[in-house]
Design a protein around this motif. Structure first.
Motif, PDB file in Angstrom:
ATOM      1  N   ALA A   1      18.221  51.345   8.267  1.00 35.80           N
ATOM      2  CA  ALA A   1      18.310  51.746   6.862  1.00 35.80           C
ATOM      3  C   ALA A   1      18.586  53.242   6.734  1.00 35.80           C
ATOM      4  N   LEU A   2      17.922  54.038   7.574  1.00 32.61           N
ATOM      5  CA  LEU A   2      18.141  55.487   7.538  1.00 32.61           C
ATOM      6  C   LEU A   2      19.567  55.830   7.985  1.00 32.61           C
ATOM      7  N   GLU A   3      20.057  55.144   9.021  1.00 35.12           N
ATOM      8  CA  GLU A   3      21.430  55.383   9.474  1.00 35.12           C
ATOM      9  C   GLU A   3      22.441  55.009   8.394  1.00 35.12           C
ATOM     10  N   VAL A   4      22.183  53.945   7.652  1.00 39.04           N
ATOM     11  CA  VAL A   4      23.081  53.561   6.556  1.00 39.04           C
ATOM     12  C   VAL A   4      23.123  54.671   5.506  1.00 39.04           C
ATOM     13  N   CYS A   5      21.965  55.255   5.204  1.00 35.74           N
ATOM     14  CA  CYS A   5      21.932  56.380   4.258  1.00 35.74           C
ATOM     15  C   CYS A   5      22.712  57.582   4.796  1.00 35.74           C
ATOM     16  N   GLU A   6      22.560  57.862   6.092  1.00 34.17           N
ATOM     17  CA  GLU A   6      23.306  58.960   6.712  1.00 34.17           C
ATOM     18  C   GLU A   6      24.808  58.700   6.622  1.00 34.17           C
ATOM     19  N   GLY A   7      25.195  57.468   6.895  1.00 36.48           N
ATOM     20  CA  GLY A   7      26.614  57.112   6.815  1.00 36.48           C
ATOM     21  C   GLY A   7      27.159  57.261   5.413  1.00 36.48           C
ATOM     22  N   GLN A   8      26.355  56.877   4.435  1.00 34.41           N
ATOM     23  CA  GLN A   8      26.777  57.027   3.039  1.00 34.41           C
ATOM     24  C   GLN A   8      26.937  58.498   2.671  1.00 34.41           C
ATOM     25  N   GLN A   9      26.040  59.351   3.172  1.00 39.82           N
ATOM     26  CA  GLN A   9      26.147  60.783   2.881  1.00 39.82           C
ATOM     27  C   GLN A   9      27.388  61.388   3.539  1.00 39.82           C
ATOM     28  N   TYR A  10      27.661  60.978   4.784  1.00 41.76           N
ATOM     29  CA  TYR A  10      28.913  61.428   5.423  1.00 41.76           C
ATOM     30  C   TYR A  10      30.106  61.038   4.556  1.00 41.76           C
ATOM     31  N   ASP A  11      30.094  59.823   4.051  1.00 41.95           N
ATOM     32  CA  ASP A  11      31.193  59.327   3.222  1.00 41.95           C
ATOM     33  C   ASP A  11      31.363  60.197   1.975  1.00 41.95           C
ATOM     34  N   VAL A  12      30.253  60.537   1.346  1.00 43.67           N
ATOM     35  CA  VAL A  12      30.296  61.406   0.160  1.00 43.67           C
ATOM     36  C   VAL A  12      30.817  62.794   0.537  1.00 43.67           C
ATOM     37  N   ASP A  13      30.308  63.342   1.644  1.00 37.82           N
ATOM     38  CA  ASP A  13      30.728  64.676   2.080  1.00 37.82           C
ATOM     39  C   ASP A  13      32.227  64.734   2.356  1.00 37.82           C
ATOM     40  N   PHE A  14      32.755  63.662   2.937  1.00 42.22           N
ATOM     41  CA  PHE A  14      34.172  63.646   3.322  1.00 42.22           C
ATOM     42  C   PHE A  14      35.095  63.742   2.117  1.00 42.22           C
ATOM     43  N   GLU A  15      34.606  63.329   0.943  1.00 36.17           N
ATOM     44  CA  GLU A  15      35.453  63.359  -0.253  1.00 36.17           C
ATOM     45  C   GLU A  15      35.857  64.786  -0.632  1.00 36.17           C
ATOM     46  N   THR A  16      35.039  65.767  -0.272  1.00 36.10           N
ATOM     47  CA  THR A  16      35.336  67.154  -0.648  1.00 36.10           C
ATOM     48  C   THR A  16      35.763  67.999   0.548  1.00 36.10           C
ATOM     49  N   ARG A  17      35.987  67.358   1.692  1.00 35.65           N
ATOM     50  CA  ARG A  17      36.452  68.074   2.883  1.00 35.65           C
ATOM     51  C   ARG A  17      37.900  67.721   3.177  1.00 35.65           C
ATOM     52  N   ASP A  18      38.667  68.693   3.665  1.00 38.84           N
ATOM     53  CA  ASP A  18      40.052  68.396   4.037  1.00 38.84           C
ATOM     54  C   ASP A  18      40.266  68.545   5.544  1.00 38.84           C
ATOM     55  N   ASP A  19      39.152  68.552   6.291  1.00 34.08           N
ATOM     56  CA  ASP A  19      39.266  68.722   7.736  1.00 34.08           C
ATOM     57  C   ASP A  19      38.549  67.595   8.498  1.00 34.08           C
ATOM     58  N   VAL A  20      38.418  66.427   7.854  1.00 32.65           N
ATOM     59  CA  VAL A  20      37.737  65.298   8.490  1.00 32.65           C
ATOM     60  C   VAL A  20      38.570  64.805   9.674  1.00 32.65           C
TER      61      VAL A  20
ATOM     62  N   MET B   1      31.079  57.765  10.814  1.00 35.90           N
ATOM     63  CA  MET B   1      30.632  57.449   9.462  1.00 35.90           C
ATOM     64  C   MET B   1      30.612  55.941   9.225  1.00 35.90           C
ATOM     65  N   ILE B   2      31.684  55.242   9.590  1.00 35.73           N
ATOM     66  CA  ILE B   2      31.701  53.801   9.330  1.00 35.73           C
ATOM     67  C   ILE B   2      30.751  53.050  10.264  1.00 35.73           C
ATOM     68  N   GLU B   3      30.515  53.620  11.450  1.00 41.29           N
ATOM     69  CA  GLU B   3      29.518  53.014  12.336  1.00 41.29           C
ATOM     70  C   GLU B   3      28.149  53.020  11.659  1.00 41.29           C
ATOM     71  N   TYR B   4      27.774  54.154  11.068  1.00 42.08           N
ATOM     72  CA  TYR B   4      26.465  54.274  10.430  1.00 42.08           C
ATOM     73  C   TYR B   4      26.416  53.524   9.096  1.00 42.08           C
ATOM     74  N   LYS B   5      27.456  53.669   8.309  1.00 41.10           N
ATOM     75  CA  LYS B   5      27.433  53.087   6.967  1.00 41.10           C
ATOM     76  C   LYS B   5      27.517  51.565   6.982  1.00 41.10           C
ATOM     77  N   THR B   6      28.243  51.014   7.940  1.00 38.59           N
ATOM     78  CA  THR B   6      28.521  49.579   7.937  1.00 38.59           C
ATOM     79  C   THR B   6      28.127  48.869   9.230  1.00 38.59           C
ATOM     80  N   ALA B   7      28.556  49.418  10.368  1.00 38.04           N
ATOM     81  CA  ALA B   7      28.482  48.672  11.618  1.00 38.04           C
ATOM     82  C   ALA B   7      27.058  48.489  12.136  1.00 38.04           C
ATOM     83  N   VAL B   8      26.191  49.498  11.941  1.00 38.56           N
ATOM     84  CA  VAL B   8      24.828  49.368  12.462  1.00 38.56           C
ATOM     85  C   VAL B   8      24.079  48.220  11.789  1.00 38.56           C
ATOM     86  N   LEU B   9      24.435  47.903  10.544  1.00 40.61           N
ATOM     87  CA  LEU B   9      23.768  46.803   9.854  1.00 40.61           C
ATOM     88  C   LEU B   9      24.208  45.453  10.418  1.00 40.61           C
ATOM     89  N   VAL B  10      25.461  45.373  10.851  1.00 45.27           N
ATOM     90  CA  VAL B  10      25.933  44.147  11.509  1.00 45.27           C
ATOM     91  C   VAL B  10      25.210  43.979  12.850  1.00 45.27           C
TER      92      VAL B  10
END
Length: 324
Positions: free
Chosen positions: A137-156, A164-173
């Motif tokens: 659950a904590l990793e999913v939150c971290e992944g979601q925050q990375y996702d939010v942060d990436f929206e305002t970064r141009d150097d991802v 990010m997708i590993e934490y936001k999605t894959a760890v739950l699978v």
């Protein structure tokens, strides 16, 4: 082993015992609504399947499977609020049908209810499930925050995106599968391997979701096609396109991903054309296949029957080729 439709049917029957009528209705109706919207039920099916892979009656894993599904839907309710998404599975999102405050509070309740389901297991299994669940659950939150942060970064970078997708999605699978193994009292080694299989398959799954977001059929995909483009999300498709473009075209693509328009139809079509012409769309499909093969490689060392390994390969192949 059961078939996927049989697992789904058993899970849906169990879900009926959870979505009972409770007060206050304004809290529980949105929970009932999101859980009844359908979806692929991928994660609970994997929990039930994994329990049976390790020679356990899959019905013993129904509460663990339900916990994973409730948590997944909790995260969707809050994600939709953060993304201001109008549709989920082809229907109004919770915050659109009710309001943002209701979405937040009902989502919070779902997280607590997900934990409560572990109380139906003995102390040893409860502890193992709760420990894995908290980490995930904590990793999913971290992944979601990375996702939010990436929206305002141009150097991802692509490695950052994959993390990010590993934490936001894959760890739950991965957790869904390990929970089935925990209920089945599989060895710690096999628990870790089945987790890794699910995690790698989850990365492939999210890459396929990114691809379908741009190129899927809106009638079957269930979400707004082009939603990631509208939200200026730096997906694998976008990052690969930048990698293949010259400086001038890179600048144009970055400019398109820096604006928010009232009518996004031209923006979506222009960016999709970039994805195709650069080879990014094809590279994304190859990466989906790559992670699926990595997942299959884990199967060889699992102490389950060859027939069960083949069932997992078939499941993974179907995911890789999905259109919804």
């Amino acid at each position: 082993m059961q078939t996927t439709p049989q697992y789904q049917a058993a899970f849906l029957e169990h879900l009926k015992t959870f979505t009972c009528d409770k007060e206050p209705k304004s809290l529980y109706q949105p929970i009932h609504y999101i859980l009844e919207l359908g979806g692929k039920r991928l994660r609970p099916v994997l929990t039930l399947m994994t329990a049976e892979l390790f020679n356990c009656d899959y019905k013993k894993a129904l509460d663990a499977a339900l916990s994973i599904e409730v948590f997944h839907n909790f995260s969707l309710v809050h994600d939709d609020i953060m993304d201001d998404a109008p549709l989920r599975r082809g229907q109004q999102t919770v915050h659109e049908k009710w309001d943002i405050n209701t979405g937040i509070l009902s989502g919070d309740a779902m997280l607590i209810m997900a934990y409560q389901l572990f109380e139906n297991y003995d102390a040893t299994i409860f502890r193992a499930l709760a420990k894995l669940f908290s980490k995930t659950a904590l990793e999913v939150c971290e992944g979601q925050q990375y996702d939010v942060d990436f929206e305002t970064r141009d150097d991802v970078t692509i490695p950052e995106y994959l993390k990010m997708i590993e934490y936001k999605t894959a760890v739950l699978v991965g957790a869904a599968m390990q929970m089935g193994a925990i209920v089945a009292k599989a060895s710690k080694e096999d628990q870790q391997k089945i987790y890794d299989f699910g995690r790698l398959l989850g990365i492939a799954f999210q890459l396929q979701d990114d691809y379908l977001d741009a190129f899927g059929n809106p009638e079957t995909f269930g979400k707004q096609v082009g939603g990631d483009i509208i939200e200026n999300k730096k997906t694998f498709l976008y990052l690969k396109a930048l990698e293949f473009l010259n400086a001038a075209d890179q600048h144009q693509l970055k400019q398109l991903f820096s604006v928010n328009l009232e009518d996004n139809s031209d923006k979506i079509e222009t960016i999709k054309a970039f994805f195709v012409s650069t080879g990014s769309a094809e590279a994304t499909q190859k990466e989906i296949e790559n992670y699926t093969k990595k997942a299959f490689a884990v199967l060889d060392s699992l102490t389950i029957s060859e027939a069960h390994k083949e069932n997992l390969r078939a499941f993974g192949t179907d995911l890789m080729n999905r259109k919804v």
